[in-house]
Design an enzyme around this catalytic site. Structure first.
Site, PDB file in Angstrom:
ATOM      1  N   ILE A  13       0.859  -1.193   0.000  1.00 44.29           N
ATOM      2  CA  ILE A  13       0.000   0.000   0.000  1.00 44.29           C
ATOM      3  C   ILE A  13       0.895   1.242   0.000  1.00 44.29           C
ATOM      4  O   ILE A  13       1.728   1.415   0.880  1.00 44.29           O
ATOM      5  CB  ILE A  13      -0.928   0.019   1.240  1.00 44.29           C
ATOM      6  N   HIS A  14       0.721   2.078  -1.005  1.00 41.95           N
ATOM      7  CA  HIS A  14       1.506   3.309  -1.158  1.00 41.95           C
ATOM      8  C   HIS A  14       0.630   4.273  -1.950  1.00 41.95           C
ATOM      9  O   HIS A  14      -0.556   3.991  -2.153  1.00 41.95           O
ATOM     10  CB  HIS A  14       2.825   3.014  -1.891  1.00 41.95           C
ATOM     11  N   GLY A  15       1.170   5.356  -2.413  1.00 35.49           N
ATOM     12  CA  GLY A  15       0.372   6.384  -3.080  1.00 35.49           C
ATOM     13  C   GLY A  15      -0.525   5.894  -4.198  1.00 35.49           C
ATOM     14  O   GLY A  15      -1.715   6.203  -4.230  1.00 35.49           O
TER      15      GLY A  15
END
Length: 159
Positions: A13-15
């Site tokens: 999970i990231h931008g």
């Protein structure tokens, strides 16, 4: 069926996942499927911080994820499944989880990998797993962000 999207992304999970994909697909729950991450409290804490407000998070070992999905636990939700490596998703399919399409996102470069696109790098074992997934009827696409055109990943892999 509650599975709206399935993505391989080494960053989990990231931008791109938290903002672009979650919004575009109107996701209500992100499920990270990984036996090691499910045991790592520090990594789970980071994933919770990266999850957008209003979106639920599950970080589960592969078998428990499959059991929960097949038991209908998420049927009222819009589920985005994220895995760091393709073998986790092959195990889900082998356990009976109906996955129609996998978006192959970021797979990081190491000394052992070869580059497929600027952000997808594979080892021979990954290629074997992708071939098995395709043989099971799973469509594989490469699409970094929703605004990119989805490309046939197996065609990219064959180059």
């Amino acid at each position: 069926m509650s599975i709206i999207g399935v993505r391989i992304d080494g960053r989990l999970i990231h931008g791109q996942v938290a903002n672009l994909w979650t919004t575009k697909l109107n996701i209500t729950r992100i499920m990270v499927v990984d036996d090691e991450v499910a045991k790592n409290d520090i990594e789970k804490s980071g994933l919770k911080l990266a999850t957008p407000p209003g979106v639920k998070l599950s970080v589960l070992p592969i078998e428990k994820a499959a059991n929960n999905i097949l038991a209908g636990k998420y049927d009222s939700q819009r589920l985005l499944i994220i895995a760091r490596e393709p073998d986790r998703l092959l195990k889900l399919v082998e356990l009976g989880v109906p996955i129609e399409e996998i978006n192959v996102g970021n797979m990081s470069q190491t000394n052992e990998t070869r580059s497929i696109t600027k952000s997808i790098n594979v080892v021979d074992q990954d290629v074997e797993v992708f071939n098995k997934l395709q043989a099971k009827g799973v469509r594989l696409v490469a699409q970094m962000v929703p605004s990119d055109k989805a490309e046939n990943f197996m065609a990219l892999l064959a180059k």
